[in-house]
Design a protein around this motif. Structure first.
Motif, mmCIF file in Angstrom:
data_model
loop_
_atom_site.group_PDB
_atom_site.id
_atom_site.type_symbol
_atom_site.label_atom_id
_atom_site.label_comp_id
_atom_site.label_asym_id
_atom_site.label_seq_id
_atom_site.Cartn_x
_atom_site.Cartn_y
_atom_site.Cartn_z
ATOM 1 N N ALA A 149 53.010 22.500 -5.489
ATOM 2 C CA ALA A 149 51.666 22.564 -4.920
ATOM 3 C C ALA A 149 51.684 22.637 -3.398
ATOM 4 C CB ALA A 149 50.853 21.354 -5.379
ATOM 5 N N ASP A 150 52.687 21.980 -2.760
ATOM 6 C CA ASP A 150 52.722 21.943 -1.295
ATOM 7 C C ASP A 150 53.571 23.059 -0.695
ATOM 8 O OD1 ASP A 150 55.147 21.013 -2.209
ATOM 9 O OD2 ASP A 150 55.327 19.420 -0.701
ATOM 10 N N ALA A 151 54.080 23.969 -1.516
ATOM 11 C CA ALA A 151 54.944 25.034 -0.993
ATOM 12 C C ALA A 151 54.129 26.140 -0.346
ATOM 13 C CB ALA A 151 55.799 25.612 -2.121
ATOM 14 N N LEU A 152 54.630 26.653 0.750
ATOM 15 C CA LEU A 152 54.066 27.850 1.349
ATOM 16 C C LEU A 152 54.660 29.055 0.619
ATOM 17 C CD1 LEU A 152 54.290 26.778 5.082
ATOM 18 C CD2 LEU A 152 52.215 26.976 3.707
ATOM 19 N N GLN A 180 61.502 26.709 7.433
ATOM 20 C CA GLN A 180 60.547 26.471 6.339
ATOM 21 C C GLN A 180 61.338 26.236 5.047
ATOM 22 O OE1 GLN A 180 57.341 26.211 6.653
ATOM 23 N NE2 GLN A 180 56.935 27.065 8.677
ATOM 24 N N PRO A 181 61.966 25.065 4.903
ATOM 25 C CA PRO A 181 62.841 24.839 3.744
ATOM 26 C C PRO A 181 62.124 24.818 2.400
ATOM 27 C CG PRO A 181 62.554 22.820 5.031
ATOM 28 C CD PRO A 181 61.981 23.928 5.849
ATOM 29 N N LYS A 182 60.798 24.638 2.407
ATOM 30 C CA LYS A 182 60.055 24.586 1.144
ATOM 31 C C LYS A 182 59.405 25.922 0.771
ATOM 32 C CE LYS A 182 58.866 19.654 1.290
ATOM 33 N NZ LYS A 182 57.733 18.684 1.225
ATOM 34 N N VAL A 183 59.616 26.951 1.562
ATOM 35 C CA VAL A 183 58.950 28.217 1.299
ATOM 36 C C VAL A 183 59.439 28.822 -0.014
ATOM 37 C CG1 VAL A 183 60.605 29.742 2.491
ATOM 38 C CG2 VAL A 183 58.176 30.351 2.405
ATOM 39 N N LYS A 184 58.535 29.479 -0.719
ATOM 40 C CA LYS A 184 58.869 30.216 -1.923
ATOM 41 C C LYS A 184 58.531 31.700 -1.708
ATOM 42 C CE LYS A 184 60.258 26.931 -4.756
ATOM 43 N NZ LYS A 184 61.618 26.911 -5.358
#
Length: 401
Positions: A149-152, A180-184
């Motif tokens: 849910a919190d991923a860019l 941006q380690p959480k980017v998808k």
């Protein structure tokens, strides 16, 4: 009526669902000639690459009936066949393609303009808006695709074809993930070559792979969950449908220039206004990162893109421009238009770009070529130069052969 010369493709059911008569001739010359004799069409609108494909035109000739013929020249190539003289109007799908053709063949004249127009590929804003998910639906979609849910989210949508899927948006990922380690990265239309590269880089967990689909509502919903559209094309774009669609969804776009190939992507993306042009992986990643870090700025850029797309690529405008071409071509064939069509030509059609507008794009294009995000370091410049030299040699080889 809609006729497929080779096969019907994915849109046959959509045409039939809209109540249109469809016909597929599977490159059967006798079948197409019979069909043309039977129907005696007043006008034929033909889509092809621009290269010589005499099958349709020779069948028209054999049918004994001469309709007005409009050709959408999808890739801006030149038809040197004798049958090409049967085409009344050629439509280019970008100013870039029109400009390149005029320069290459030295034909920027009023006579050429009279038989050659520019009408952009259309974007259906109503369908795009209908596919816009609510915040709750957007959350469900992200969960459905395994996106936290919190991923860019950045994304690329296109054919699974390496000529249409450039490497820069893959090669930039190691740089982007440091910031941006959480980017998808959502990809619709993955190729085997790109998948192998992603695995070699050890980045597969950062990608969401979705199989290609003809479901337009699904495609538009995927655009809507993106924060940034990450475009790349090995051989560039003669228009750039996915760019126009992402802009219509209000998404900022990052792309790169391909000066020795098709390059209409830099016509669609106004650098620093509707997105960014970044020509090396490190700077491409910085451009994406900036948009992800500054959502207010990204929103303004996305809104500027939406405004541009609405002004230039709306299917309603494209349809009215195409109607103008149709009716003028029929008048040139001395067809008798009904009073309704005559009135529509005067008041209901939309003007296409004037010759002076197209001529002025030459200077604008050079300005666009000079603009890009950041400054490449020496090694990056050398890599970019090397890639451009290789591209130039490929173009020269193609022309010689």
């Amino acid at each position: 009526s809609v006729c497929g010369l080779l096969d019907g493709g994915a849109r046959v059911s959509a045409f039939e669902g809209a109540g249109l008569e469809t016909k597929v001739v599977h490159k059967d010359r006798a079948e197409l000639t019979r069909y043309l004799k039977e129907k005696k069409f007043d006008l034929i609108h033909w889509h092809n690459s621009g290269e010589p494909e005499p099958f349709l035109l020779s069948c028209v000739s054999d049918s004994g009936h001469r309709p007005a013929i409009i050709r959408t020249n999808v890739f801006g190539h030149r038809d040197v066949s004798s049958e090409a003289r049967m085409v009344d109007i050629n439509i280019f799908i970008s100013r870039f393609c029109y400009l390149r053709y005029c320069k290459k063949y030295r034909c920027d004249t009023p006579e050429f303009y009279a038989a050659n127009k520019v009408i952009y590929n259309p974007v259906d804003f109503e369908q795009i808006e209908a596919a816009r998910p609510s915040p709750e639906e957007k959350a469900r979609l992200k969960a459905q695709y395994g996106i936290p849910a919190d991923a860019l989210v950045i994304g690329r949508i296109g054919r699974p074809d390496d000529s249409k899927f450039g490497s820069i948006c893959i090669e930039m990922m190691p740089y982007l993930l440091k910031q941006q380690p959480k980017v998808k990265f959502v990809i619709v239309g993955m190729t085997q070559k790109k998948m192998e590269r992603i695995k070699k880089l050890g980045l597969l967990k950062h990608f969401v792979i979705i199989e290609p689909t003809a479901d337009e509502k699904k495609i538009y919903s995927i655009y809507h969950i993106m924060d940034v559209y990450a475009h790349s094309a090995t051989w560039g774009e003669s228009f750039g449908c996915s760019i126009a669609e992402s802009m219509a969804c209000g998404k900022p776009v990052v792309t790169h220039a391909t000066p020795f190939w098709d390059n209409a992507q830099i016509e669609l993306v106004d650098h620093e206004k509707t997105g960014f042009v970044a020509n090396v992986p490190r700077l491409y990643a910085q451009a994406v990162d900036m948009l992800l870090r500054e959502p207010d700025q990204a929103l303004l850029i996305g809104e500027a893109g939406l405004k541009k797309a609405k002004a230039l690529y709306d299917i309603k405008s494209s349809a009215r421009q195409t109607e103008k071409v149709y009716l003028e071509a029929l008048q040139d064939k001395r067809a008798v238009l009904s009073p309704t069509l005559t009135d529509h030509l005067k008041t209901g059609c939309a003007p296409y770009a004037a010759m002076q507008e197209l001529k002025s794009f030459s200077e604008e294009y050079q300005s666009r070529l000079s603009k890009s995000f950041g400054r490449p370091v020496l090694t990056e410049r050398l890599q970019l130069l090397g890639g451009n030299i290789i591209d130039m040699l490929r173009v020269i080889k193609e022309r010689v052969m």
